[in-house]
Design an enzyme around this catalytic site. Sequence first.
Site, mmCIF file in Angstrom:
data_model
loop_
_atom_site.group_PDB
_atom_site.id
_atom_site.type_symbol
_atom_site.label_atom_id
_atom_site.label_comp_id
_atom_site.label_asym_id
_atom_site.label_seq_id
_atom_site.Cartn_x
_atom_site.Cartn_y
_atom_site.Cartn_z
ATOM 1 N N PHE A 81 0.821 -1.221 0.000
ATOM 2 C CA PHE A 81 0.000 0.000 0.000
ATOM 3 C C PHE A 81 0.858 1.276 0.000
ATOM 4 N N ILE A 82 1.573 1.534 1.086
ATOM 5 C CA ILE A 82 2.278 2.826 1.175
ATOM 6 C C ILE A 82 3.461 2.848 0.206
ATOM 7 N N LEU A 123 6.083 -10.261 -2.629
ATOM 8 C CA LEU A 123 4.718 -10.495 -3.120
ATOM 9 C C LEU A 123 3.952 -11.439 -2.191
ATOM 10 N N THR A 124 3.764 -10.993 -0.964
ATOM 11 C CA THR A 124 2.901 -11.719 -0.024
ATOM 12 C C THR A 124 1.449 -11.436 -0.399
ATOM 13 N N ASP A 179 12.782 -11.754 -1.132
ATOM 14 C CA ASP A 179 12.491 -11.673 0.296
ATOM 15 C C ASP A 179 13.603 -10.848 0.956
ATOM 16 N N ILE A 180 13.234 -9.918 1.824
ATOM 17 C CA ILE A 180 14.291 -9.122 2.483
ATOM 18 C C ILE A 180 15.113 -9.980 3.460
ATOM 19 N N THR A 233 6.194 3.109 12.775
ATOM 20 C CA THR A 233 4.783 3.353 13.076
ATOM 21 C C THR A 233 4.586 3.966 14.464
ATOM 22 N N ASP A 234 3.483 4.669 14.626
ATOM 23 C CA ASP A 234 3.168 5.227 15.953
ATOM 24 C C ASP A 234 2.823 4.123 16.962
ATOM 25 N N GLU A 235 2.577 2.895 16.448
ATOM 26 C CA GLU A 235 2.202 1.805 17.361
ATOM 27 C C GLU A 235 3.342 1.423 18.302
ATOM 28 N N TYR A 284 2.789 -7.275 16.409
ATOM 29 C CA TYR A 284 3.177 -6.393 15.289
ATOM 30 C C TYR A 284 3.988 -5.207 15.799
ATOM 31 N N LYS A 323 7.976 -4.103 15.121
ATOM 32 C CA LYS A 323 8.389 -2.816 14.533
ATOM 33 C C LYS A 323 9.311 -2.054 15.491
ATOM 34 N N ASN A 334 -2.338 5.286 7.899
ATOM 35 C CA ASN A 334 -2.448 5.771 6.523
ATOM 36 C C ASN A 334 -3.725 5.248 5.875
ATOM 37 N N ARG A 342 -7.464 7.041 16.591
ATOM 38 C CA ARG A 342 -6.372 6.887 15.642
ATOM 39 C C ARG A 342 -6.162 8.203 14.903
HETATM 40 P P1 NAD Z 1 1.339 -3.638 3.235
HETATM 41 O O1 NAD Z 1 1.030 -4.842 4.053
HETATM 42 O O2 NAD Z 1 0.293 -3.054 2.358
HETATM 43 O O3 NAD Z 1 2.600 -3.951 2.299
HETATM 44 C C1 NAD Z 1 3.728 -4.616 2.755
HETATM 45 C C2 NAD Z 1 4.545 -5.039 1.533
HETATM 46 O O4 NAD Z 1 5.740 -5.689 2.013
HETATM 47 C C3 NAD Z 1 3.827 -6.051 0.632
HETATM 48 O O5 NAD Z 1 3.978 -5.668 -0.714
HETATM 49 C C4 NAD Z 1 4.545 -7.366 0.907
HETATM 50 O O6 NAD Z 1 4.577 -8.260 -0.189
HETATM 51 C C5 NAD Z 1 5.947 -6.868 1.249
HETATM 52 N N1 NAD Z 1 6.671 -7.844 2.065
HETATM 53 C C6 NAD Z 1 6.227 -8.478 3.187
HETATM 54 N N2 NAD Z 1 7.170 -9.322 3.639
HETATM 55 C C7 NAD Z 1 8.243 -9.181 2.810
HETATM 56 C C8 NAD Z 1 9.521 -9.773 2.787
HETATM 57 N N3 NAD Z 1 9.900 -10.682 3.692
HETATM 58 N N4 NAD Z 1 10.383 -9.389 1.808
HETATM 59 C C9 NAD Z 1 10.003 -8.493 0.865
HETATM 60 N N5 NAD Z 1 8.796 -7.912 0.838
HETATM 61 C C10 NAD Z 1 7.923 -8.252 1.808
HETATM 62 O O7 NAD Z 1 1.901 -2.585 4.263
HETATM 63 P P2 NAD Z 1 1.738 -0.990 4.315
HETATM 64 O O8 NAD Z 1 0.495 -0.667 5.013
HETATM 65 O O9 NAD Z 1 2.027 -0.428 2.973
HETATM 66 O O10 NAD Z 1 2.932 -0.640 5.297
HETATM 67 C C11 NAD Z 1 4.231 -0.390 4.791
HETATM 68 C C12 NAD Z 1 5.159 -0.063 5.933
HETATM 69 O O11 NAD Z 1 4.675 1.064 6.642
HETATM 70 C C13 NAD Z 1 5.266 -1.175 6.983
HETATM 71 O O12 NAD Z 1 6.592 -1.224 7.422
HETATM 72 C C14 NAD Z 1 4.344 -0.738 8.092
HETATM 73 O O13 NAD Z 1 4.780 -1.244 9.326
HETATM 74 C C15 NAD Z 1 4.518 0.763 8.021
HETATM 75 N N6 NAD Z 1 3.383 1.580 8.467
HETATM 76 C C16 NAD Z 1 2.128 1.339 7.996
HETATM 77 C C17 NAD Z 1 1.086 2.191 8.360
HETATM 78 C C18 NAD Z 1 -0.318 2.005 7.840
HETATM 79 O O14 NAD Z 1 -1.214 2.687 8.297
HETATM 80 N N7 NAD Z 1 -0.551 1.115 6.893
HETATM 81 C C19 NAD Z 1 1.331 3.257 9.227
HETATM 82 C C20 NAD Z 1 2.634 3.472 9.704
HETATM 83 C C21 NAD Z 1 3.650 2.626 9.289
HETATM 84 O O1 DAU Z 2 -1.028 3.385 13.553
HETATM 85 C C1 DAU Z 2 -0.284 2.918 12.461
HETATM 86 C C2 DAU Z 2 -0.711 1.505 12.162
HETATM 87 O O2 DAU Z 2 -2.016 1.609 11.623
HETATM 88 C C3 DAU Z 2 0.208 0.760 11.211
HETATM 89 O O3 DAU Z 2 1.471 0.600 11.810
HETATM 90 C C4 DAU Z 2 -0.362 -0.602 10.864
HETATM 91 O O4 DAU Z 2 0.445 -1.219 9.875
HETATM 92 C C5 DAU Z 2 -1.768 -0.413 10.325
HETATM 93 O O5 DAU Z 2 -2.358 -1.673 10.085
HETATM 94 C C6 DAU Z 2 -2.611 0.383 11.304
HETATM 95 O O6 DAU Z 2 -2.872 -0.382 12.501
HETATM 96 P P1 DAU Z 2 -4.297 -0.360 13.223
HETATM 97 O O7 DAU Z 2 -4.438 -1.576 14.032
HETATM 98 O O8 DAU Z 2 -4.541 0.953 13.868
HETATM 99 O O9 DAU Z 2 -5.199 -0.416 11.892
HETATM 100 P P2 DAU Z 2 -6.546 -1.190 11.540
HETATM 101 O O10 DAU Z 2 -7.014 -0.648 10.246
HETATM 102 O O11 DAU Z 2 -6.394 -2.662 11.683
HETATM 103 O O12 DAU Z 2 -7.522 -0.705 12.700
HETATM 104 C C7 DAU Z 2 -7.785 0.678 12.893
HETATM 105 C C8 DAU Z 2 -8.736 0.806 14.060
HETATM 106 O O13 DAU Z 2 -9.999 0.216 13.707
HETATM 107 C C9 DAU Z 2 -8.286 0.077 15.304
HETATM 108 O O14 DAU Z 2 -8.671 0.801 16.452
HETATM 109 C C10 DAU Z 2 -9.032 -1.243 15.255
HETATM 110 C C11 DAU Z 2 -10.337 -0.857 14.581
HETATM 111 N N1 DAU Z 2 -10.950 -1.932 13.780
HETATM 112 C C12 DAU Z 2 -10.179 -2.559 12.848
HETATM 113 C C13 DAU Z 2 -10.701 -3.575 12.069
HETATM 114 C C14 DAU Z 2 -9.852 -4.280 11.045
HETATM 115 C C15 DAU Z 2 -12.281 -2.265 13.945
HETATM 116 O O15 DAU Z 2 -12.996 -1.669 14.780
HETATM 117 N N2 DAU Z 2 -12.803 -3.269 13.174
HETATM 118 C C16 DAU Z 2 -12.072 -3.947 12.246
HETATM 119 O O16 DAU Z 2 -12.620 -4.864 11.594
#
Ligand code: NAD
Ligand code: DAU
Length: 343
Positions: A12-13, A36-37, A60-61, A126-128, A151, A155, A181, A215
């Site tokens: 995604f990001i 490509l998971t 794979d990393i 991540t803020d987590e 998770y 991180k 995001n 969030r």
């Molecule tokens: P995502 O799950 O959409 O994408 C992750 C990508 O990493 C996928 O394309 C997957 O195939 C690849 N991947 C997984 N394992 C791998 C491996 N072993 N080797 C190579 N590639 C691999 O994730 P995202 O939401 O785009 O998040 C990207 C990064 O940002 C992550 O590090 C996540 O922790 C961080 N992050 C995400 C959010 C959010 O809200 N989504 C917020 C803050 C930080």
């Molecule tokens: O804060 C940054 C993080 O945001 C990233 O590091 C993670 O990769 C990303 O997945 C995300 O984590 P969250 O757990 O916050 O995201 P999620 O979309 O899973 O959930 C957002 C909020 O919504 C959380 O409070 C849980 C709630 N939720 C989530 C799901 C999937 C629900 O209430 N119902 C649901 O079915």
Amino acid sequence: MKNILVTGGAGFIGSNFVHHMLAKYPDYHIVVYDKLTYAANLNNLRDVSQDPRFAFVQGDICDKEKVAETIRGYDIDTIVNFAAESHVDRSIMNPDAFIQTDVYGTYVLLEAARQFGLERYHQISTDEVYGHIPHGHASVETDPVRPRSPYAASKASADLMVHAYFITYGLPVTITRGGNNIGPYQYPEKVVPLFVTNALEGKPLPVYGDGRQMRDYQWVGDHCEAIDLVLHRGELGEIYNVGTGEEMENLRMVEILLDELGASPDLIHFVEDRPGHDRRYALNVEKIKALGWRPKHTPEQAIRRTVRWYVENEWWWRPIKEGEFREYYQKQYGQRKVLKVGL
Ligand code: NAD
Ligand code: DAU
């Protein structure tokens, strides 16, 4: 900085970041390195796949040789590491892949960056990692990490290793810690795309617990601009929080989402909570603002724009919801007790 390895760039990001960088820097080359998971999707990179400045490597990393071969083969000078297992609920079901990729994989990339003397290693965090934040506080970069899910712990571990490579070996590193995001190409296991697509399919929206968790929902493009800025102007060894600085209750997010769709609140199903659910994340973003960055979307604008993207791009999400996703959905939600229907 000319030849950037974007690990996890088919997710995604990462894919949004690739679009951003190729559009902004005509002389940069981007190599996406991705295993490509289930979370990856080459459709995310469809628009750039023919660009001569773009290349894709499946790998794979955790695979040291393949990482080294790719860095050598493409004369890489910078790594931006997005590759991770990223979904909290999946980490609760099975943490194994999180430890492998998020912890060991980060170590492999750091070691490669050191051996090849790269200009920069940037870690997407991540803020987590800060854990649950009580009301009245917003996390600053110097706060201790207190991760509470597998998770978040994976991180936080990665961040600590990145910092250790800076201190021990002088590796030129930077870290960004983003809030939630949202935007194009997010796998529909995450709450916003899950709820929009469920609503479009007439299915319930499973809100965890009382829905009062908070969030910081930010537009993915704003996050990508911040990463770009840190790559070019960030101080080595430093961490930068990235978010709007405005946290929102999940129920408010759902209200906005339903309003944008014109859908009924009867779709809301309050269900059993996520174990160890962090009630609140809140970021202080003054440090990244001092570098000159501002978010261009409020959380509400980001939610509304995201809803519109999923409405307009069924071609992207419909096939995903047919495949692996179904099995996952059944495991995750099939046995979950429904506590209340509607508001
Ligand atoms: P995502 O799950 O959409 O994408 C992750 C990508 O990493 C996928 O394309 C997957 O195939 C690849 N991947 C997984 N394992 C791998 C491996 N072993 N080797 C190579 N590639 C691999 O994730 P995202 O939401 O785009 O998040 C990207 C990064 O940002 C992550 O590090 C996540 O922790 C961080 N992050 C995400 C959010 C959010 O809200 N989504 C917020 C803050 C930080
Ligand atoms: O804060 C940054 C993080 O945001 C990233 O590091 C993670 O990769 C990303 O997945 C995300 O984590 P969250 O757990 O916050 O995201 P999620 O979309 O899973 O959930 C957002 C909020 O919504 C959380 O409070 C849980 C709630 N939720 C989530 C799901 C999937 C629900 O209430 N119902 C649901 O079915």
